[in-house]
Design an enzyme around this catalytic site. Structure first.
Site, short mmCIF file in Angstrom:
data_model
loop_
_atom_site.label_atom_id
_atom_site.label_comp_id
_atom_site.label_asym_id
_atom_site.label_seq_id
_atom_site.Cartn_x
_atom_site.Cartn_y
_atom_site.Cartn_z
CD GLU A 60 2.40 -0.44 -3.56
OE1 GLU A 60 1.74 0.57 -3.20
OE2 GLU A 60 1.89 -1.38 -4.21
CG MET A 89 -1.80 1.23 1.33
SD MET A 89 -2.92 1.37 -0.10
CE MET A 89 -3.26 3.13 -0.04
#
Length: 857
Positions: free
Chosen positions: A304, A271
């Site tokens: 990411e 994330m």
């Protein structure tokens, strides 16, 4: 099914009414003021915002209780908090809203997740907020277009590492044993990108001289994993990505510092929290990993990092344009890899074999949707984090680069970042930047590729007289539900067989394919090629089919093609033909056994082995299945025995052999590996490979509960606990299945990663007698999930998805099951999201039956 929903219309109305400026979010992890410090914590959020007019709105919060609330110093009634909303009324002007609440630690990987490491008893916390779970930690306006500057002070045990989006600027001792950490204020970001990490983590710092000045970085993980952390490899990947992205985007890294935290029990891959990226800590390899796996980790790290520009710096207004970050990040990670590779085509070959194969599968499901999707609420968001948004979007961007030109494409991105930094955008904003840079009108391209769903199929038809081509035509088709025919830029590779039976490309024809058919006059008058490969070099996004002569030659000589990207296109075409019941599954199995020993693409090897395993079971008629499975097992064993000792391919084949093993000699050989008997030379049965063997022996009924417990004691990590839970669920006994079902469906205290392992192993192939009674139970729990009964409304989406997807019945006789399924679906009361998942799994069943029926002819 989705509690605490928020609609797009509600979010848009709130964005018209207010603009947010700052948040101060204080999180108290001391355990004070809560009933159970192991399950609860307190938080207080103070929001400064401006209302453009008088009006009513609400604050988003998922909490056990609101302790206090005030607006501009005036007390709000905590009792008005209900259904994740605290209502308030504002007048035009500036305001300050403060809310203090008791919130709950997550065990499902959503919100603020709490984990106690069984290896040493240490505690670890981390947040996962996408798409709308920041409200599980603090009160907020939970939508991406209400950006603000954040500070996140936290009170935690003194010995803990505490990390947030900004760098730490001050610490103070609050009372004995507790420390408050204050962080630098962020630039404007969305709530879902905020983060808090706290616990007994080990942080290894380093510094990088970025384009805008020094960037402090750290790689962070649990103490029990430090010995396995290949810190320098992660740093090298990251700094290499910085060089590519800052160099080509001409926008220095904007967020001050960059930490990468490897966290346990993670639902996804990673994330992109601003300056505080979280990644699943399975990416810290306790055992030897194949090159395909390490490449995947590299791609994730770069994915990411690219989000710091695509998604964090410039963010979509609403989740309709989720693709603006995910498609671009998937493209950017492969772009960064190719920019640093000696042979850039190898990076795109891996993309073709991996991500693009997943995109083709997703795009043929009944749930397919345009890349730029219509997302009406948060429930729809959760089910559009799929391979349309990620892999198909990235595939289409590859085409767009070719369409407008690489230099113009990168110039358009530079203009996009410069114009919209720290703001929110939609599809039109991106297209405007690219059109300005390229001078090309992209409205038609967008309508074809971004705003419609489905994948086209390109088939080549050749006519010949005495070995000379008299006509060559490309036929373009589309599924009935998504009939769009698109414009494709396609390269056709012309291959001939050499005297030593190698396929060599002798010519390349590039042209536009439009409409239902396109002639290829360049081939007329030439000798019929040994192979004519549509979409050579993988320029477009389309399924491709070979003419019969080409197919016959590829099935015997695929490994002799020296270009990895061309082979990747062919692997994809042949697998897709198998899935479409146009290539016999046994022929595909034989191809894999013949070609894999010569394949150098690690992702191609991994996928081909997995695909052949699927073909040998799911796509083979029941009457032929035992023979094909035995053939597959024997073939993989033979390849394993001949593999180079200690090679990457040997490890890939060992894992495949464990999955291919059948009762009898295969099971006996696997069992010997646990005793260090009969292990191929150079193959180390390390921790992770050992668990692969254990799980498959459990599936084959070769291990009992006591033996699995012994393996669990041998590996006292959380991974060992999860793997043992999966092995127990795989055992072919009524007691094992009953307990697995109880844990997966009825228990409320099974953490998310353990839950996944149980569900993955429950429906083991060949266990029909034990599992058929669970068909009706699956139907019942699907309706419970839809209605939110028996606690399902609060269990979290990850657990709901596990049950719906992974516990979907997969019996040997799928025809009878399909009749039962369709009869039930006629009257079942299901939420739209549950019905979507079941429709996808039903489509898998139909595809298997079509393949079985075709192979039986």
């Amino acid at each position: 099914m989705f509690s605490d929903n928020l609609t797009r219309d509600e979010a848009q109305a709130r964005a018209r009414l207010v603009a947010t400026h700052t948040y101060q979010v204080f999180v108290d992890l001391s355990g004070a003021g809560v009933e159970d410090p192991a399950t609860q914590f307190r938080s207080r959020s103070t929001i400064r915002f401006t209302a453009r007019a008088d009006g009513a709105l609400h604050l988003d919060l998922i909490a056990d209780a609101v302790l206090s609330a005030s607006l501009d110093g005036a007390t709000l009634d905590p009792a008005s908090f209900a259904d994740s909303r605290l209502p308030l009324t504002v007048t035009a002007g500036d305001h300050e809203l403060s809310v203090e609440a008791v919130c709950r630690f997550s065990r499902s990987g959503e919100g603020l997740h709490r984990f106690v490491d069984p290896a040493d008893g240490r505690t670890y916390l981390y947040t996962q907020f996408e798409a709308a779970d920041a409200r599980r930690m603090y009160g907020c306006f939970e939508q991406p277009d209400l950006k603000a500057r954040f500070t996140t002070p936290a009170l935690a045990p003194r010995g803990w590492t505490v990390i947030s989006n900004g760098g730490p600027v001050e610490t103070s001792e609050e009372e004995p044993g507790l420390r408050r950490t204050r962080f630098a204020e962020t630039l404007p970001i969305s709530t879902y990108l905020t983060a808090l990490v706290a616990g007994d983590y080990v942080s290894i710092p380093h510094s990088y001289e970025a384009a805008g000045g020094p960037v402090e970085m750290a790689v962070v993980c649990r103490q029990s994993l430090v010995e396995h952390l290949d810190h320098q490899e992660i740093v090298d990947i990251t700094t290499g990505g910085f060089k590519v992205f800052e160099g080509h985007f001409e926008f220095p890294y904007p967020f001050g510092k960059y930490d990468q935290v490897f966290v346990p029990e993670y639902n996804g891959g990673a994330m992109e929290n601003v300056g505080c990226v979280t990644l699943r800590d399975e990416y810290i390899f306790r055992s030897r990993a194949t090159q395909a796996v390490t490449n995947f980790r590299r791609d994730t790290i770069l994915h990411e990092l690219s989000h710091m520009w695509f998604g964090d710096l410039v963010t979509m207004r609403w989740w309709d344009d989720l693709w603006l970050k995910e498609s671009f990040a998937t493209w950017a990670s492969n772009f960064a890899t190719s920019e640093q590779a000696e042979d850039p085509s190898l990076a795109w070959a891996g993309f073709c074999s991996g991500s693009k194969t997943l995109a083709y599968r997703q795009d043929q499901l009944p749930s397919t949707h345009p890349i730029a999707a219509d997302i009406v609420d948060l429930e729809a968001v959760e089910y559009n984090f799929d391979q349309i948004t990620y892999a198909k979007g990235a595939s289409v961007l590859v085409q767009l680069v070719a369409f407008v030109g690489r230099d113009a494409f990168l110039a358009g991105l530079r203009g996009y970042f410069a114009t919209h930094a720290y703001g929110n955008t939609g599809l039109g904003d991106l297209l405007a930047s690219l059109q300005t840079a390229s001078g090309r009108d992209l409205s038609d391209w967008s309508a074809q590729w971004l705003e419609t769903a489905g994948v086209n199929t390109l088939r080549v038809e050749l006519s010949a007289v005495e070995g000379v081509v008299t006509a060559a035509t490309v036929h373009q088709g589309a599924p009935a539900d998504w009939p769009t025919l698109r414009d494709h830029r396609v390269a056709f590779g012309v291959y001939e067989l050499t005297d030593d039976d190698r396929l060599v490309r002798t010519d390349r024809i590039e042209c536009d394919v439009t409409g239902p058919q396109t002639d290829l006059p360049q081939l007329v008058g030439r000798a019929v090629p040994a192979v004519l490969l549509p979409n050579d070099d993988d320029l477009t996004y389309a399924k491709v089919r070979l003419d019969q002569r080409s197919l016959d030659n590829v099935l015997t000589a695929l490994p002799t093609i020296d270009n990895a990207l061309s082979r990747a296109v062919l692997w994809g075409s042949l697998w897709d033909a198998c899935r479409d019941a146009e290539l016999d599954p046994t022929a595909f199995v034989d191809l894999v056994l013949a070609a894999v020993p010569h394949e150098t693409g690690p992702t191609a090897v991994r996928n081909a082995l997995a695909q052949a395993g699927t073909a040998s079971w799911s796509y083979t008629p029941p009457a032929q299945r035992a023979g094909v499975r035995a053939r597959w097992e024997a073939g993989v064993q033979s390849l394993l025995d001949r593999a180079e000792p200690a090679s990457d391919q040997q490890l890939a084949l060992a894992r495949s052999y464990a999955a291919a093993a059948n009762p009898g000699p295969g099971a006996d050989r696997l069992a010997g590996w646990l005793r260090d008997e009969g292990v191929p030379e150079g193959l180390l049965i390390d921790t992770d490979l050992r668990w692969s063997v254990v799980n498959n022996l459990a599936r084959l009924g070769q291990l009992d509960e006591a033996q699995i417990d012994a393996e669990r004691r041998r590996d006292d990590s959380i991974t060992g606990s999860e793997q043992a839970a999966g092995a127990r669920a795989a055992r072919p006994t009524a007691e094992a299945k009953a307990e697995a079902w109880r844990l997966a469906v009825e228990s409320s205290d099974v953490p998310n990663a353990t839950h996944t392992a149980i569900c993955l192993n429950f429906w083991s192939l060949g266990h029909d007698e034990l599992l058929l009674p669970y068909v009706d139970r699956y139907f019942a729990v699907a309706q419970d999930i839809s209605a939110g009964r028996h606690g399902w409304a609060r269990k979290g989406l990850s657990l709901q998805k596990n049950v719906l997807r992974l516990l979907f019945p997969w019996p040997s006789d799928q025809k009878d099951f399909l009749v039962r399924l369709d009869t039930w679906l006629e009257t079942a009361e299901l939420s739209s999201s549950a019905r979507r998942v079941i429709a996808e799994r039903r489509d898998d069943t139909l595809r298997s039956l079509r393949c079985q029926d075709a192979a039986a002819l």
